[in-house]
Design a protein around this motif. Structure first.
Motif, short mmCIF file in Angstrom:
data_model
loop_
_atom_site.label_atom_id
_atom_site.label_comp_id
_atom_site.label_asym_id
_atom_site.label_seq_id
_atom_site.Cartn_x
_atom_site.Cartn_y
_atom_site.Cartn_z
N GLN A 40 0.84 -1.19 0.00
CA GLN A 40 0.00 0.00 0.00
C GLN A 40 0.88 1.25 0.00
O GLN A 40 1.90 1.30 0.68
N PHE A 41 0.44 2.25 -0.75
CA PHE A 41 1.17 3.51 -0.82
C PHE A 41 0.95 4.29 0.47
O PHE A 41 -0.18 4.55 0.86
N ASN A 42 2.06 4.67 1.12
CA ASN A 42 1.98 5.39 2.39
C ASN A 42 2.57 6.80 2.31
O ASN A 42 2.77 7.44 3.33
N PHE A 95 -7.96 2.83 -4.37
CA PHE A 95 -8.16 3.03 -2.93
C PHE A 95 -7.56 1.88 -2.11
O PHE A 95 -6.98 2.10 -1.06
N ASN A 96 -7.71 0.66 -2.59
CA ASN A 96 -7.14 -0.50 -1.90
C ASN A 96 -5.62 -0.49 -1.90
O ASN A 96 -5.00 -1.20 -1.11
N SER A 97 -5.03 0.29 -2.80
CA SER A 97 -3.58 0.39 -2.90
C SER A 97 -3.01 1.52 -2.06
O SER A 97 -1.82 1.81 -2.12
N LEU A 98 -3.87 2.19 -1.29
CA LEU A 98 -3.46 3.32 -0.46
C LEU A 98 -3.63 2.97 1.01
O LEU A 98 -4.51 2.19 1.37
N THR A 99 -2.80 3.57 1.85
CA THR A 99 -3.02 3.41 3.29
C THR A 99 -4.31 4.13 3.67
O THR A 99 -4.80 5.00 2.93
N LYS A 100 -4.85 3.78 4.80
CA LYS A 100 -6.11 4.38 5.25
C LYS A 100 -5.99 5.89 5.36
O LYS A 100 -6.90 6.62 4.96
#
Length: 136
Positions: A40-42, A95-100
């Protein structure tokens, strides 16, 4: 997008979603919960994450949804529902590839091209990682 080239018509009804070379085709294994990229991209290593996501979208023939080639169809188009379904799928994948934390900050975008542009504006800078740390 010139979608007529890749559509098939049966008794006057467009069958674009069933044409496997169409950007509107959704493979049975595709789901909104899929992860396009293993990490996930942080906020760090944006260019690496971007390259991985673009490669995954290219393989799925969905790159046009983020680069603006597959533009939103008019509301009276017979294929608007198919376009919306595919765009929602691409948006979910991103969205699933991003941090919350990052996904919460962009949750009100209207479509995948707007989401991609927002991420590009924030992180596609030579000092993007420093900017992220300052914002954090």
């Amino acid at each position: 997008m010139a979608i007529d080239e890749n559509t098939s018509t049966i008794e006057g009804t467009s069958n674009v979603g069933n044409n496997t070379i169409s950007a509107f085709h959704v493979h049975p294994s595709d789901s909104p919960g899929m992860m396009l990229f293993p990490t996930q991209f942080n906020g760090a290593r944006y260019l690496s994450w971007r390259r991985g996501v673009m490669r995954a979208l290219s393989v799925k023939n969905k790159l046009g949804f983020i680069d603006g080639i597959c533009v939103k169809l008019s509301t009276n188009s017979s294929q608007i529902r198919q376009w919306q379904m595919c765009d929602d799928m691409v948006t979910s994948w991103i969205f699933n590839s991003l941090t919350k934390e990052i996904s919460d900050s962009v949750e009100y975008v209207t479509d995948s091209v707007e989401l991609w542009k927002e991420l590009e504006d924030r992180y596609d800078q030579t000092n993007g990682e420093n900017l992220y740390q300052i914002q954090k």
